[in-house]
Design a protein around this motif. Structure first.
Motif, mmCIF file in Angstrom:
data_model
loop_
_atom_site.group_PDB
_atom_site.id
_atom_site.type_symbol
_atom_site.label_atom_id
_atom_site.label_comp_id
_atom_site.label_asym_id
_atom_site.label_seq_id
_atom_site.Cartn_x
_atom_site.Cartn_y
_atom_site.Cartn_z
ATOM 1 N N PHE A 43 32.935 26.961 -13.520
ATOM 2 C CA PHE A 43 31.767 27.154 -12.646
ATOM 3 C C PHE A 43 31.004 28.414 -13.067
ATOM 4 C CE2 PHE A 43 30.317 28.439 -8.206
ATOM 5 C CZ PHE A 43 29.304 27.503 -8.144
ATOM 6 N N LEU A 44 29.741 28.241 -13.462
ATOM 7 C CA LEU A 44 28.990 29.362 -14.051
ATOM 8 C C LEU A 44 28.863 30.585 -13.139
ATOM 9 C CD1 LEU A 44 27.325 30.655 -16.322
ATOM 10 C CD2 LEU A 44 25.330 29.395 -15.489
ATOM 11 N N GLN A 55 29.891 34.491 -13.974
ATOM 12 C CA GLN A 55 29.000 35.667 -13.882
ATOM 13 C C GLN A 55 29.658 36.780 -13.054
ATOM 14 O OE1 GLN A 55 25.721 33.347 -12.450
ATOM 15 N NE2 GLN A 55 24.730 33.237 -14.461
ATOM 16 N N GLN A 56 30.372 36.383 -11.981
ATOM 17 C CA GLN A 56 31.107 37.378 -11.201
ATOM 18 C C GLN A 56 32.206 38.029 -12.050
ATOM 19 O OE1 GLN A 56 30.984 38.730 -8.105
ATOM 20 N NE2 GLN A 56 28.990 37.745 -7.860
ATOM 21 N N LEU A 57 32.854 37.231 -12.866
ATOM 22 C CA LEU A 57 33.937 37.764 -13.700
ATOM 23 C C LEU A 57 33.388 38.773 -14.703
ATOM 24 C CD1 LEU A 57 36.047 34.527 -14.307
ATOM 25 C CD2 LEU A 57 36.546 36.409 -12.738
ATOM 26 N N GLN A 58 32.168 38.528 -15.150
ATOM 27 C CA GLN A 58 31.519 39.481 -16.053
ATOM 28 C C GLN A 58 31.437 40.866 -15.385
ATOM 29 O OE1 GLN A 58 27.411 38.446 -16.913
ATOM 30 N NE2 GLN A 58 27.339 39.860 -18.659
ATOM 31 N N HIS A 59 31.045 40.907 -14.103
ATOM 32 C CA HIS A 59 30.972 42.182 -13.390
ATOM 33 C C HIS A 59 32.362 42.799 -13.215
ATOM 34 C CE1 HIS A 59 26.883 41.262 -12.812
ATOM 35 N NE2 HIS A 59 27.057 40.337 -11.880
ATOM 36 N N LYS A 60 33.318 41.943 -12.865
ATOM 37 C CA LYS A 60 34.685 42.421 -12.643
ATOM 38 C C LYS A 60 35.202 43.111 -13.906
ATOM 39 C CE LYS A 60 39.276 40.525 -11.512
ATOM 40 N NZ LYS A 60 39.778 41.551 -10.591
ATOM 41 N N LEU A 61 35.003 42.464 -15.052
ATOM 42 C CA LEU A 61 35.506 43.050 -16.295
ATOM 43 C C LEU A 61 34.704 44.283 -16.707
ATOM 44 C CD1 LEU A 61 37.360 40.622 -16.374
ATOM 45 C CD2 LEU A 61 37.003 40.522 -18.838
ATOM 46 N N ALA A 77 31.832 41.457 -21.506
ATOM 47 C CA ALA A 77 31.945 40.030 -21.833
ATOM 48 C C ALA A 77 30.830 39.279 -21.143
ATOM 49 C CB ALA A 77 33.295 39.492 -21.381
ATOM 50 N N THR A 78 30.167 38.392 -21.866
ATOM 51 C CA THR A 78 29.126 37.559 -21.258
ATOM 52 C C THR A 78 29.797 36.348 -20.598
ATOM 53 O OG1 THR A 78 28.882 36.197 -23.217
ATOM 54 C CG2 THR A 78 27.557 38.205 -23.143
ATOM 55 N N PRO A 79 29.091 35.641 -19.709
ATOM 56 C CA PRO A 79 29.680 34.465 -19.057
ATOM 57 C C PRO A 79 30.187 33.423 -20.072
ATOM 58 C CG PRO A 79 27.674 35.098 -17.918
ATOM 59 C CD PRO A 79 27.761 35.968 -19.139
ATOM 60 N N GLU A 80 29.580 33.386 -21.256
ATOM 61 C CA GLU A 80 30.017 32.412 -22.282
ATOM 62 C C GLU A 80 31.386 32.768 -22.849
ATOM 63 O OE1 GLU A 80 26.882 33.757 -22.169
ATOM 64 O OE2 GLU A 80 26.303 31.898 -21.149
ATOM 65 N N GLN A 81 31.848 34.006 -22.591
ATOM 66 C CA GLN A 81 33.142 34.412 -23.138
ATOM 67 C C GLN A 81 34.300 34.098 -22.190
ATOM 68 O OE1 GLN A 81 31.282 38.389 -24.750
ATOM 69 N NE2 GLN A 81 33.307 38.171 -25.636
ATOM 70 N N MET A 109 44.614 36.393 -3.775
ATOM 71 C CA MET A 109 43.723 35.558 -2.965
ATOM 72 C C MET A 109 44.524 34.368 -2.423
ATOM 73 S SD MET A 109 39.828 34.466 -3.880
ATOM 74 C CE MET A 109 39.214 36.044 -4.450
ATOM 75 N N ALA A 110 44.819 33.378 -3.257
ATOM 76 C CA ALA A 110 45.618 32.238 -2.803
ATOM 77 C C ALA A 110 46.093 31.458 -4.022
ATOM 78 C CB ALA A 110 44.807 31.322 -1.890
ATOM 79 N N ALA A 111 47.396 31.299 -4.134
ATOM 80 C CA ALA A 111 47.984 30.639 -5.303
ATOM 81 C C ALA A 111 47.508 29.201 -5.420
ATOM 82 C CB ALA A 111 49.508 30.691 -5.219
ATOM 83 N N ASN A 112 47.298 28.563 -4.260
ATOM 84 C CA ASN A 112 46.989 27.135 -4.290
ATOM 85 C C ASN A 112 45.563 26.832 -4.754
ATOM 86 O OD1 ASN A 112 46.550 24.292 -3.247
ATOM 87 N ND2 ASN A 112 48.734 24.610 -2.910
ATOM 88 N N LEU A 113 44.721 27.833 -4.829
ATOM 89 C CA LEU A 113 43.386 27.585 -5.388
ATOM 90 C C LEU A 113 43.495 27.265 -6.872
ATOM 91 C CD1 LEU A 113 41.420 30.527 -3.722
ATOM 92 C CD2 LEU A 113 41.279 28.100 -3.123
ATOM 93 N N ARG A 114 44.571 27.763 -7.497
ATOM 94 C CA ARG A 114 44.786 27.566 -8.943
ATOM 95 C C ARG A 114 43.569 28.010 -9.747
ATOM 96 N NH1 ARG A 114 48.299 28.722 -9.440
ATOM 97 N NH2 ARG A 114 49.005 27.855 -11.395
ATOM 98 N N VAL A 115 43.186 29.270 -9.549
ATOM 99 C CA VAL A 115 42.064 29.789 -10.330
ATOM 100 C C VAL A 115 42.526 30.971 -11.181
ATOM 101 C CG1 VAL A 115 39.750 30.809 -10.300
ATOM 102 C CG2 VAL A 115 40.350 28.992 -8.679
ATOM 103 N N GLY A 116 42.479 30.774 -12.478
ATOM 104 C CA GLY A 116 42.730 31.830 -13.436
ATOM 105 C C GLY A 116 41.619 31.785 -14.466
ATOM 106 N N PHE A 117 41.641 32.704 -15.426
ATOM 107 C CA PHE A 117 40.604 32.670 -16.450
ATOM 108 C C PHE A 117 41.075 33.343 -17.724
ATOM 109 C CE2 PHE A 117 39.922 36.583 -14.068
ATOM 110 C CZ PHE A 117 39.697 37.533 -15.058
ATOM 111 N N ILE A 118 40.405 32.985 -18.804
ATOM 112 C CA ILE A 118 40.585 33.605 -20.108
ATOM 113 C C ILE A 118 39.264 34.274 -20.469
ATOM 114 C CG2 ILE A 118 41.057 33.181 -22.562
ATOM 115 C CD1 ILE A 118 42.325 30.501 -21.760
ATOM 116 N N ALA A 119 39.333 35.512 -20.958
ATOM 117 C CA ALA A 119 38.144 36.140 -21.566
ATOM 118 C C ALA A 119 38.491 36.384 -23.023
ATOM 119 C CB ALA A 119 37.794 37.444 -20.861
ATOM 120 N N ALA A 120 37.595 35.982 -23.910
ATOM 121 C CA ALA A 120 37.881 36.061 -25.349
ATOM 122 C C ALA A 120 36.581 36.236 -26.112
ATOM 123 C CB ALA A 120 38.615 34.800 -25.802
ATOM 124 N N SER A 121 36.686 36.379 -27.426
ATOM 125 C CA SER A 121 35.480 36.471 -28.250
ATOM 126 C C SER A 121 34.659 35.193 -28.067
ATOM 127 C CB SER A 121 35.873 36.632 -29.719
ATOM 128 O OG SER A 121 36.454 35.430 -30.189
#
Lengths: 496, 496
Positions: free
Chosen positions: A180-181, A185-191, A198-202, A348-360
């Motif tokens: 979800f874009l 974008q929020q993750l970009q701010h977090k990092l 990192a841009t949202p594409e990463q 937050m909540a394990a059952n949401l199952r939301v994780g992410f990878i940031a990479a090149s």
């Protein structure tokens, strides 16, 4: 690898001339003396490849040392590829070349995934399965998650309700493989706050850090390749990597990060593809990496061509580097050689199952393609919930509350642990875990605890070779039930 | 496998004595004559292993047959392991032993996942990526999903709202690896109606059928193993299996199921681990298996030790075997040798990411452990939404509406296809797909279409070897825009 009995070394090691000459007066630890001597005998072909080592008990008795000394020494010899541990059969002298024959790793993977009892250790799959069958009357003082009442269920429910009121066609089509874009974008701010650009594409979203690790391991390893992990480390990934046919080697973790000398030595031996590390709030010790060690790790990674996987799942339990020192590898390296993983299952909540990878950018694109082949897309629902909570600023307050609650409990709980007879050598100023020393085999304690509806997290779980250990992971947020303390006191008194 | 140029066969095949003696008067098709003759020459070592075959164009010109005849013949020779297709380089005579060298499959997998253009075909990963970037002004007459307005967005939103009103702690903990239990109980009823008996313990939920296929393939195959698929078949799994190092071999699909003679022959050659098949409403032809063929498939599977993976994702678009004949392999076999896959992406909402595996109790347990190592658990949210909709009986009415809407469009749309010059040899009485013949290379058509904001689904996508084809998949529910028809008419007139 064969299952036919190999000639035992016990008899020869029992002959006086063969007993190792260990010295308590030497500046070298007993463990290192054993490692050095056994390694030299193997190098000199005095011990034959394929031969079985004496059992831990036999070796300890023959040499007048404790079983834990032998366990630690065998563990190091396994990490150095002198020995191999065959599940259920003991320790064997390894063929020195070629390292990492695919067949071996594969066979181990099969045993692992079939839940076969590993030699001397607990059955990891069995223990993890039990964690998911947790019922109200099963106490889990070593649990990896916070108690439900520490989390914000109503905030999740509100976000879910808000999503259900949006355009009702939201969920009909597949999402995009990257995720979800607006969340990206929020993750970009977090990092950015962690000084990682990192841009949202990463970013590529995943079904928790578990899927992120699986995807990265599938991208980088082939059967027979080696993956470095912390020792101790999060147990589930051992099984996940073994199932891919990868060989898992542990790098001893000290209070300020890995043992750099061993990392350098083992990197030269194993040429690992990946090194998975918790830089901040390491599981199970809650310790963090020093800046100096972070730099040394990156230099070694550069030198040996190792890709670093920085698993930062406990990120938000840390108050930030302005409050307490914490160095992230990705902040130094900026996602060149480092792949950064994060998620929201813990806070937050394990059952949401939301994780992410940031990479090149280039790797993120490859991982998005891989995700597409494995699961097409992840559901937007959990990602929209996380986005909503992050973007409305509710999350920052929530994690501050968790941290101050942990801070309020930590010192008190550690004192109580020491009163019942646990040894705690390092107390991290943040995080929820304590890596306590019970002074006895915690596998045995775990068996006793189960009969009283307590599920412990014994040290063997966190050992890449599932070796027995006197350590156990305890969670300061999950030890409020007096039954837990009664059990620990009784069990430790019995041993004293 | 090497990338250095191999000696070409073109010149020798161009010499008159070397041209194949094909006969249009013979009872044997031209394709089969080419296959038989080339195979015999390879068997007789007249054609050397490693040598390059003439290009399709050269072979067609030299022998006075159409390019499509050559494509079909080469395709069969690849399936029979006489030839191999090297991406971008053409067709080569294969080493006859050992079959399926792991290195080869692996190298192909790497190319595949990196999105390298396969020899002569479309880039599958590129095309699929585009499907996920679909914008409002991109028409997709070959899409694999129903238009949004055919689905029940409000029902999904209502279910989500109801879940958000339940106990707010629902989502805080991990679920169980097997999946949300009440949903598994609903699935038990669903399968009972198809005469498949399974307890809730025999189900494992997945993130769509895509993840189910990936999990099953990882459980059953090692690099170098062979997986059979329908030819044509759903393209994404080719990439998924190739990424695991498995060799994908297509079994020609006829109007009533696979070509049994070829299945028998290829099973003996390849000893496949898995055979993945759509028994009901095959993608892309919407045809279903006859009872006789279902029985023959199971006999061959028994004889060769093949595990059958029955992908029944289009299940609910079929009116039921009481209305139209449809035989499911799992109804005969009762989940002994057959693994049954299903899901709700096509008829409920793709973004819920809810699919499932039904298998023997022992295998279901192993797959739940594997799921745990790969992703821990799937989110309960989507599973609770599906459970709610199934248990409230809304779904039955909804899929009846979809079916009758498709029935209302099908005959009319097929007539329109024929009017613009498409050939439709089989029209299934159910389902949404038509496997139409354009009489020209649909890869070329797809390129033309893209410049007009139309994304087609050319036959090469559905070919296990990505070979060019005159076929394309069309979706009767997604052809209501006049721009689609204008394009088809213009394109086909140009060729006529």
């Amino acid at each position: 690898m064969t299952d036919t009995p190999a000639p035992s070394l016990t008899s020869s090691l029992h002959r006086p001339g063969q007993i190792l000459l260990l010295s308590r007066a030497s500046g070298e630890s007993l463990i290192d003396q054993i490692v050095r001597t056994v390694a030299a005998r193997i190098d000199d072909r005095l011990l034959r490849a394929g031969a079985r080592m004496p059992s831990i008990r036999q070796f300890a008795a023959a040499n007048g040392v404790s079983a834990f000394t032998v366990v630690a020494a065998y563990d190091k010899l396994v990490a150095r590829a002198y020995l191999e541990s065959r599940r259920g059969a003991g320790f064997f002298i390894r063929e020195r070349a070629p390292l990492n024959a695919p067949g071996t790793a594969d066979a181990e993977a099969m045993n692992f995934s079939a839940g076969v009892q590993p030699g001397g250790g607990m059955d990891v799959v069995w223990l993890i399965r039990n964690m998911f069958r947790a019922t109200a009357n099963l106490q889990m003082p070593g649990t990896g998650v916070l108690p439900q009442d520490w989390l914000d269920g109503p905030a999740i429910a509100n976000a879910l309700r808000a999503i259900s009121r949006q355009n009702s066609n939201l969920l009909l089509n597949y999402g995009v493989p990257q995720g979800f874009l607006p969340l990206r974008q929020q993750l970009q701010h977090k990092l950015a706050e962690l000084e990682i650009a990192a841009t949202p594409e990463q970013f590529v979203t995943t079904s928790g850090v578990t899927q992120a690790l699986d995807m990265v391991a599938r991208e980088f390893t082939r059967p027979g390749d080696t993956v470095f992990v912390d020792d101790p480390a999060w147990f589930l990934m051992f099984g996940s990597f073994a199932a891919l046919g990868a060989k898992v080697v542990g790098i001893p973790r000290l209070a300020d990060g890995p043992d750099i000398a061993q990392l350098a030595e083992l990197a030269a031996i194993h040429k690992p593809k990946l090194y998975v590390i918790n830089s901040v709030l390491h599981n199970p010790s809650s310790t963090s990496l020093s800046a100096a060690k972070a730099f040394q790790i990156l230099r070694l990674a550069e030198q040996h061509g190792i890709t670093i996987v920085e698993d930062d799942i406990y990120c938000d339990m840390h108050p930030g580097s302005a409050v307490q020192p914490a160095t992230r590898l990705a902040s130094l390296d900026q996602l060149r050689r480092v792949i950064y993983l994060g998620g929201f299952s813990k806070t937050m909540a394990a059952n949401l199952r939301v994780g992410f990878i940031a990479a090149s950018p280039e790797l993120a694109e490859r991982l998005a393609d891989r995700k597409m082949l494995q699961t097409l897309t992840t559901s937007d629902i959990g990602e929209r919930v996380v986005y909503k909570i992050l973007s409305e600023g509710l999350y920052r307050k929530h994690v501050e509350r968790i941290r101050s609650r942990l801070d309020g409990l930590r010192a008190r709980t550690v004192r109580q642990m020491e009163r019942v007879g646990l040894k705690v050598d390092v107390v991290s100023p943040a995080g929820m875990f304590v890596w306590a020393d019970a002074g006895c085999d915690t596998n045995v304690m775990t068996e006793h605890a189960l009969s009283e509806n307590l599920l412990l997290a014994p040290g063997s779980l966190f050992s890449p070779n599932q070796l027995p250990s006197s350590r156990m992971r305890l969670n300061v947020a999950a030890m409020q039930d007096p039954a837990v303390w009664r059990f620990l006191q009784r069990e430790l008194e019995r041993l004293a």
